[in-house]
Scaffold this motif. Structure first.
Motif, PDB file in Angstrom:
ATOM      1  N   THR A   1     -31.695 -64.051 -17.922  1.00 46.45           N
ATOM      2  CA  THR A   1     -31.814 -65.334 -17.227  1.00 46.45           C
ATOM      3  C   THR A   1     -33.136 -65.473 -16.480  1.00 46.45           C
ATOM      4  OG1 THR A   1     -30.633 -64.395 -15.328  1.00 46.45           O
ATOM      5  CG2 THR A   1     -29.325 -65.606 -16.971  1.00 46.45           C
TER       6      THR A   1
ATOM      7  N   ASN B   1     -31.696 -72.902 -22.480  1.00 47.88           N
ATOM      8  CA  ASN B   1     -30.631 -73.604 -21.760  1.00 47.88           C
ATOM      9  C   ASN B   1     -30.705 -75.103 -22.010  1.00 47.88           C
ATOM     10  OD1 ASN B   1     -28.512 -73.665 -19.424  1.00 47.88           O
ATOM     11  ND2 ASN B   1     -30.093 -75.121 -18.800  1.00 47.88           N
TER      12      ASN B   1
ATOM     13  N   PHE C   1     -35.727 -68.656 -20.965  1.00 48.64           N
ATOM     14  CA  PHE C   1     -34.319 -68.994 -20.737  1.00 48.64           C
ATOM     15  C   PHE C   1     -34.115 -70.482 -20.406  1.00 48.64           C
ATOM     16  CE2 PHE C   1     -30.470 -69.447 -18.204  1.00 48.64           C
ATOM     17  CZ  PHE C   1     -29.542 -68.867 -19.055  1.00 48.64           C
TER      18      PHE C   1
END
Length: 403
Positions: free
Chosen positions: A50, A59, A55
């Motif tokens: 994350t 996402n 990331f």
């Protein structure tokens, strides 16, 4: 007298004749791309740290793309009400409606449910007995769980069962027709509230009530489509309708992707501390559902823009993808399962390059698989459902004829 009756029949046929909507095939193409993006990024979002710089990108793509199923539901409702609302509803019409859905939707669904069940049985599971296998398969088949993406067909079947009743209600009740959008929203959110506080059904995402706003928006657009098209020619009307839609989509896509980013990075603490419990309880559902509703309308509009702006070859390409979208939807996870078995988790460059390569390949191979079956297997509909020859025109033939 016979002449009068003949003219009456001709006039009724003209009234019932509907224009071919290339825009819908384009919208389906856009929607299937979002499905492929979500599924292609699903492994990356769970394996990339994350704190990685990539990331947030994973996402965003994974979350902003979660609009495919609602958009397909909206488009399905649009097509059904656009085609069936002006026609006389009788037993013969509904019989043909259900025969088509059984042949072109349920048969491929059963086939692919069996395929996914067997593939996953071979790869991942060791069931104790044939009786256990039969019971598990029939259970998964009955609720659309032989593979996660098949829930869409399960939802669609529920709407097909409701369609004659809803069609009759929309024809009889002017209040329902004119207020379909907010009524659909109301029904959906009453269901969300009741299920959360009383019913506790875990597979609520597979229940049609969770998608009533999308279905009713599609029904509204289908019934009033010609009037809306005419009004959209007026700059003031177009401005008043499109600005709120695009603003709503922009705000909600930020809220939804932002919320999920915080959830995935354990950063929701500040939200839980500042917002009331009732808001927190429904925030995830609200951001997803509202984002997807605005996104579906944006796709619907852009499909109309693309129909006018795309060059002929580009339009034909996207229309073929749209026409094959159901088949692509059914088969692409099978190809994805194969590619994921060779996923390199070593070098970040190789890993992320493989993610992009996987998206390109599942898109291309899924599309080519549907085309191959259509051209070379006479009863192709058993595998991928019906493909309309007028809408599924071979791109290669089109290019050759243009030379």
């Amino acid at each position: 007298m016979n002449g009068v009756n003949t003219r009456k029949v001709i006039n009724m046929n003209k009234a019932n004749k509907r224009r071919n909507l290339d825009e819908i095939q384009l919208a389906r193409a856009f929607a299937i791309f979002t499905v492929l993006i979500v599924h292609s990024t699903s492994s990356g979002i769970t394996t990339i740290p994350t704190d990685s710089i990539l990331f947030p990108i994973y996402n965003f793509l994974n979350i902003a793309g979660k609009l495919g199923t609602p958009t397909f539901i909206m488009l399905s409702a649009f097509v059904l009400f656009y085609n069936y609302y002006p026609r006389e509803t009788n037993w013969s019409l509904m019989k043909r409606f259900y025969v088509k859905r059984i042949k072109y939707i349920l048969v491929p669904y059963i086939l692919f449910s069996a395929i996914y069940f067997v593939v996953k049985w071979y790869l991942y599971y060791d069931y104790p007995s044939w009786g256990f296998v039969a019971d598990k398969f029939l259970t998964q088949l009955s609720i659309g769980k032989a593979h996660p993406h098949l829930y869409f067909v399960f939802i669609s079947v529920q709407f097909y069962l409701l369609f004659p009743l809803l069609l009759k209600m929309f024809k009889k009740l002017g209040f329902l027709r004119k207020n379909a959008i907010w009524i659909g929203l109301l029904v959906q959110w009453v269901w969300v509230y009741l299920n959360k506080n009383y019913f506790g059904i875990e597979i609520k995402g597979s229940i049609s009530l969770s998608y009533f706003s999308f279905y009713f928006v599609g029904a509204f657009l289908g019934i009033y489509y010609n009037e809306i098209r005419e009004k959209m020619r007026e700059p003031n009307y177009r401005f008043k309708r499109l600005i709120p839609i695009f603003m709503g989509y922009g705000i909600l896509v930020i809220l939804y992707t932002g919320y999920m980013y915080l959830a995935r990075t354990n950063g929701l603490g500040i939200i839980y501390e500042t917002l009331p419990n009732i808001v927190i309880s429904y925030l995830a559902e609200f951001t997803w559902a509202t984002h997807a509703l605005f996104a579906g309308l944006v796709i619907f509009y852009f499909a109309h823009v693309a129909e006018k702006k795309f060059k002929a070859r580009t339009k034909m390409l996207f229309m073929e993808i749209g026409a094959t979208s159901f088949g692509v939807y059914l088969i692409h996870p099978l190809i994805l399962i194969y590619f994921r078995r060779f996923l390199d988790t070593g070098s970040p460059l190789v890993y992320n390059g493989w993610q992009v390569f996987t998206f390109v390949m599942i898109t291309l191979l899924s599309w080519l698989a549907v085309r191959f079956v259509y051209y070379f297997i006479p009863s192709y509909w058993i595998i991928f459902g019906k493909l309309d020859p007028q809408q599924f025109k071979p791109l290669t033939k089109y290019i050759r004829d243009k030379k």
